[in-house]
Design a protein around this motif. Structure first.
Motif, PDB file in Angstrom:
ATOM      1  N   ASP A  73       0.830  -1.212   0.000  1.00 50.38           N
ATOM      2  CA  ASP A  73       0.000   0.000   0.000  1.00 50.38           C
ATOM      3  C   ASP A  73       0.863   1.260   0.000  1.00 50.38           C
ATOM      4  OD1 ASP A  73      -2.504  -1.151  -0.127  1.00 50.38           O
ATOM      5  OD2 ASP A  73      -2.743  -1.279   2.041  1.00 50.38           O
ATOM      6  N   GLU A 114      -0.858  -6.696  -4.567  1.00 51.42           N
ATOM      7  CA  GLU A 114      -1.899  -6.522  -3.548  1.00 51.42           C
ATOM      8  C   GLU A 114      -3.004  -7.561  -3.709  1.00 51.42           C
ATOM      9  OE1 GLU A 114      -4.441  -2.832  -1.660  1.00 51.42           O
ATOM     10  OE2 GLU A 114      -2.364  -2.672  -2.281  1.00 51.42           O
ATOM     11  N   HIS A 247     -10.933  -8.599   7.104  1.00 48.64           N
ATOM     12  CA  HIS A 247     -10.401  -9.021   5.804  1.00 48.64           C
ATOM     13  C   HIS A 247     -11.451  -8.891   4.712  1.00 48.64           C
ATOM     14  CE1 HIS A 247      -8.609 -12.270   3.016  1.00 48.64           C
ATOM     15  NE2 HIS A 247      -7.975 -11.136   2.827  1.00 48.64           N
ATOM     16  N   SER A 250     -11.593  -5.319   3.717  1.00 45.75           N
ATOM     17  CA  SER A 250     -10.399  -4.992   2.933  1.00 45.75           C
ATOM     18  C   SER A 250     -10.549  -5.469   1.491  1.00 45.75           C
ATOM     19  CB  SER A 250      -9.174  -5.633   3.583  1.00 45.75           C
ATOM     20  OG  SER A 250      -8.013  -5.355   2.847  1.00 45.75           O
ATOM     21  N   PRO A 287      -8.046   2.215  -0.897  1.00 45.53           N
ATOM     22  CA  PRO A 287      -7.631   1.013  -0.163  1.00 45.53           C
ATOM     23  C   PRO A 287      -6.408   1.206   0.730  1.00 45.53           C
ATOM     24  CG  PRO A 287      -8.271   0.429  -2.387  1.00 45.53           C
ATOM     25  CD  PRO A 287      -8.246   1.920  -2.337  1.00 45.53           C
ATOM     26  N   HIS A 291      -7.154   0.286   4.624  1.00 45.91           N
ATOM     27  CA  HIS A 291      -6.624  -0.961   5.196  1.00 45.91           C
ATOM     28  C   HIS A 291      -6.131  -0.807   6.635  1.00 45.91           C
ATOM     29  CE1 HIS A 291      -5.961  -2.780   0.933  1.00 45.91           C
ATOM     30  NE2 HIS A 291      -7.195  -2.938   1.357  1.00 45.91           N
ATOM     31  N   TYR A 295      -8.079  -2.706   9.755  1.00 48.23           N
ATOM     32  CA  TYR A 295      -7.391  -3.681  10.599  1.00 48.23           C
ATOM     33  C   TYR A 295      -7.087  -3.120  11.974  1.00 48.23           C
ATOM     34  CZ  TYR A 295      -6.915  -6.825   6.649  1.00 48.23           C
ATOM     35  OH  TYR A 295      -7.189  -7.670   5.599  1.00 48.23           O
TER      36      TYR A 295
END
Length: 315
Positions: A73, A114, A247, A250, A287, A291, A295
């Motif tokens: 990322d 990714e 997840h 994501s 993203p 992310h 998380y």
């Protein structure tokens, strides 16, 4: 359009990145939003990396894959944002031909990596939930390293044809790219040669490679959800479902904008150009920003360490 932009040439010395055509008056405000997303992505992903590195209890497969995602990322967003902001803030629209192809290569390479990492994370969750007793023996540090290397090599090798093909094309239309960065299909549209090989290869990458990634993730999560809903107690069900929710979020944050942008680029001929360009930027910038938030908030082991980073007084 000036004559210099219409002159016949085989290999242009540079391209001109227009930014977001039709929204020139809003470039400053858009740039502030993009800069904010980039700052959040950099800060958030560095926090993820720091926490996993310093917290011994997080030295496991799930968090190693999360670190791979964070690094990818950071590289992906850094490949696009600095040049974009120099365009918006300093009107620095020109980009060298080789630099453009290099940027194009790295953007698509990191996107491919990714996608592969998300597949690896889905496999990790599948083993952890469907075969928990063998998780530590299946996903050893050696296996994790090999998966990471395979993901990196897949990205490097599969995207290599993009810049090599682009360097061979004759460019005799214009050197103006209606984008904020050197996107592959945007460069393809500037050529006057036969680009069928490149177009077919691009479709192969979208529908076969990334499509297979999505199928593998879907199959993995089908099996995961079946295992989750067969758990005997509601508490166990909710706890296990909670470990997968981050997840899943994501995956959706990455694949939905990516797929939408890819399809509108090829088939959405009636979609306004400025809308398409905005979507093409969203799927690269959102993203990496989301992310670490997803998380960090959804993973207690990470979220619990965030305050410590800002309050700990090292000796």
């Amino acid at each position: 359009m000036s004559d210099s932009n219409k002159t016949d040439f085989t290999n242009p010395s540079s391209f001109i990145l227009l930014g977001i055509p039709g929204l020139e008056a809003a470039h400053i405000w858009i740039s502030i939003s993009f800069c904010t997303m980039y700052a959040i992505a950099v800060l958030g992903n560095f926090i993820i990396l720091f926490i996993v590195k310093t917290e011994a209890s997080l030295h496991g497969s799930m968090y190693y894959f999360l670190c791979m995602l964070a690094i990818t990322d950071l590289l992906l967003s850094t490949a696009i944002v600095p040049k974009m902001l120099s365009n918006f803030w300093f009107n620095s629209r020109e980009i060298d031909f080789s630099a453009c192809l290099t940027q194009m290569y790295f953007i698509h390479c990191f996107l491919m990596m990714e996608s592969g990492i998300l597949v690896a994370m889905a496999f990790d969750r599948y083993v952890a939930i469907c075969d928990p007793l063998r998780h530590s023996t299946i996903l050893t540090n050696s296996v994790i390293s090999k998966i990471g290397l395979a993901v990196v090599m897949r990205g490097i090798m599969l995207v290599l044809p993009y810049p090599f093909l682009a360097r061979q094309w004759p460019y005799c239309r214009t050197n103006i790219i209606s984008q904020t960065y050197c996107e592959h299909m945007a460069v393809v549209k500037l050529t006057c040669g036969d680009t069928h090989v490149s177009r077919y290869y691009s479709l192969f990458m979208v529908f076969c490679v990334k499509g297979l990634d999505m199928i593998f993730i879907a199959v993995s999560y089908t099996q995961i959800l079946r295992a989750i809903f067969s758990l005997p107690t509601k508490d166990a069900l909710l706890k296990t479902l909670g470990t997968c929710s981050s997840h899943l979020c994501s995956i959706l944050a990455f694949y939905i904008p990516l797929r939408f942008s890819s399809l509108t680029h090829r088939f959405g001929h009636n979609v306004p150009l400025h809308f398409h360009v905005l979507i093409a930027n969203v799927y690269l910038l959102v993203p990496p920003m989301l992310h670490p938030i997803i998380y960090g908030v959804r993973t207690k082991q990470i979220w619990g360490r965030v305050p410590w980073i800002f309050t700990h007084k090292g000796t």
